[in-house]
Design a protein around this motif. Structure first.
Motif, PDB file in Angstrom:
ATOM      1  N   ARG A 135       0.838  -1.186   0.000  1.00 12.68           N
ATOM      2  CA  ARG A 135       0.000   0.000   0.000  1.00 12.68           C
ATOM      3  C   ARG A 135       0.880   1.244   0.000  1.00 12.68           C
ATOM      4  N   THR A 136       0.314   2.315  -0.521  1.00 14.09           N
ATOM      5  CA  THR A 136       0.966   3.614  -0.496  1.00 14.09           C
ATOM      6  C   THR A 136       0.061   4.570   0.255  1.00 14.09           C
ATOM      7  N   VAL A 137       0.611   5.239   1.251  1.00 14.62           N
ATOM      8  CA  VAL A 137      -0.155   6.231   2.002  1.00 14.62           C
ATOM      9  C   VAL A 137      -0.053   7.555   1.259  1.00 14.62           C
ATOM     10  N   LEU A 138      -1.193   8.071   0.832  1.00 12.17           N
ATOM     11  CA  LEU A 138      -1.224   9.338   0.118  1.00 12.17           C
ATOM     12  C   LEU A 138      -1.269  10.532   1.063  1.00 12.17           C
ATOM     13  N   GLU A 139      -1.985  10.381   2.180  1.00 11.23           N
ATOM     14  CA  GLU A 139      -2.147  11.483   3.129  1.00 11.23           C
ATOM     15  C   GLU A 139      -2.599  10.943   4.476  1.00 11.23           C
ATOM     16  N   ARG A 140      -2.327  11.691   5.546  1.00 12.42           N
ATOM     17  CA  ARG A 140      -2.729  11.339   6.911  1.00 12.42           C
ATOM     18  C   ARG A 140      -3.571  12.459   7.494  1.00 12.42           C
ATOM     19  N   PHE A 141      -4.609  12.090   8.243  1.00 14.64           N
ATOM     20  CA  PHE A 141      -5.495  13.073   8.867  1.00 14.64           C
ATOM     21  C   PHE A 141      -5.737  12.668  10.312  1.00 14.64           C
ATOM     22  N   PRO A 142      -5.711  13.615  11.262  1.00 20.21           N
ATOM     23  CA  PRO A 142      -5.998  13.285  12.657  1.00 20.21           C
ATOM     24  C   PRO A 142      -7.441  12.814  12.820  1.00 20.21           C
ATOM     25  N   ALA A 143      -7.635  11.856  13.699  1.00 19.24           N
ATOM     26  CA  ALA A 143      -8.972  11.302  13.931  1.00 19.24           C
ATOM     27  C   ALA A 143      -9.876  12.288  14.660  1.00 19.24           C
ATOM     28  N   GLY A 144      -9.334  13.241  15.352  1.00 19.84           N
ATOM     29  CA  GLY A 144     -10.133  14.173  16.149  1.00 19.84           C
ATOM     30  C   GLY A 144     -10.497  15.442  15.421  1.00 19.84           C
ATOM     31  N   SER A 181     -17.001  17.139  10.034  1.00 19.71           N
ATOM     32  CA  SER A 181     -15.966  17.306   9.019  1.00 19.71           C
ATOM     33  C   SER A 181     -15.356  15.941   8.705  1.00 19.71           C
ATOM     34  N   TRP A 182     -15.193  15.642   7.431  1.00 18.46           N
ATOM     35  CA  TRP A 182     -14.633  14.364   6.999  1.00 18.46           C
ATOM     36  C   TRP A 182     -13.496  14.602   6.007  1.00 18.46           C
ATOM     37  N   PRO A 183     -12.408  15.245   6.433  1.00 16.65           N
ATOM     38  CA  PRO A 183     -11.354  15.607   5.485  1.00 16.65           C
ATOM     39  C   PRO A 183     -10.705  14.409   4.793  1.00 16.65           C
ATOM     40  N   ALA A 184     -10.538  13.291   5.489  1.00 18.87           N
ATOM     41  CA  ALA A 184      -9.929  12.116   4.861  1.00 18.87           C
ATOM     42  C   ALA A 184     -10.829  11.568   3.764  1.00 18.87           C
ATOM     43  N   GLU A 185     -12.138  11.501   4.026  1.00 24.41           N
ATOM     44  CA  GLU A 185     -13.078  11.012   3.023  1.00 24.41           C
ATOM     45  C   GLU A 185     -13.139  11.953   1.820  1.00 24.41           C
ATOM     46  N   GLU A 186     -13.105  13.250   2.082  1.00 20.79           N
ATOM     47  CA  GLU A 186     -13.141  14.226   0.994  1.00 20.79           C
ATOM     48  C   GLU A 186     -11.882  14.132   0.133  1.00 20.79           C
ATOM     49  N   PHE A 187     -10.727  13.959   0.777  1.00 21.09           N
ATOM     50  CA  PHE A 187      -9.470  13.820   0.044  1.00 21.09           C
ATOM     51  C   PHE A 187      -9.486  12.550  -0.799  1.00 21.09           C
ATOM     52  N   ALA A 188      -9.948  11.447  -0.212  1.00 15.95           N
ATOM     53  CA  ALA A 188     -10.017  10.173  -0.938  1.00 15.95           C
ATOM     54  C   ALA A 188     -10.960  10.282  -2.133  1.00 15.95           C
ATOM     55  N   GLN A 189     -12.105  10.942  -1.953  1.00 17.89           N
ATOM     56  CA  GLN A 189     -13.054  11.118  -3.052  1.00 17.89           C
ATOM     57  C   GLN A 189     -12.420  11.909  -4.189  1.00 17.89           C
ATOM     58  N   ALA A 190     -11.686  12.941  -3.865  1.00 17.70           N
ATOM     59  CA  ALA A 190     -11.018  13.743  -4.896  1.00 17.70           C
ATOM     60  C   ALA A 190     -10.003  12.892  -5.662  1.00 17.70           C
ATOM     61  N   ARG A 191      -9.274  12.009  -4.959  1.00 19.03           N
ATOM     62  CA  ARG A 191      -8.313  11.128  -5.642  1.00 19.03           C
ATOM     63  C   ARG A 191      -9.044  10.127  -6.536  1.00 19.03           C
TER      64      ARG A 191
END
Length: 60
Positions: free
Chosen positions: A4-13, A18-28
């Motif tokens: 696997r390749t980690v594209l980005e990391r987001f804090p769980a808190g 707000s769902w920044p990790a989901e939004e980033f993944a959707q954009a990818r």
């Protein structure tokens, strides 16, 4: 290697609602990368990853 390749990391808190990790993944995904969000319990972070051969294709 774990395949696997980690594209980005987001804090769980993040802020409530707000769902920044989901939004980033959707954009990818819209760019054609099969990105997904997983939780890294050891670091309490959401990781946006690409698995297996797609990780090689994504970085080429």
């Amino acid at each position: 290697m774990n395949g696997r390749t980690v594209l980005e990391r987001f804090p769980a808190g993040g802020p409530r609602g707000s769902w920044p990790a989901e939004e980033f993944a959707q954009a990818r995904r819209l760019e054609g990368q099969p990105a997904e969000v997983v939780m890294d319990l050891a670091t309490d972070m959401f990781l946006v990853i690409v698995r297996g051969d797609a990780a090689t294709d994504a970085t080429a």
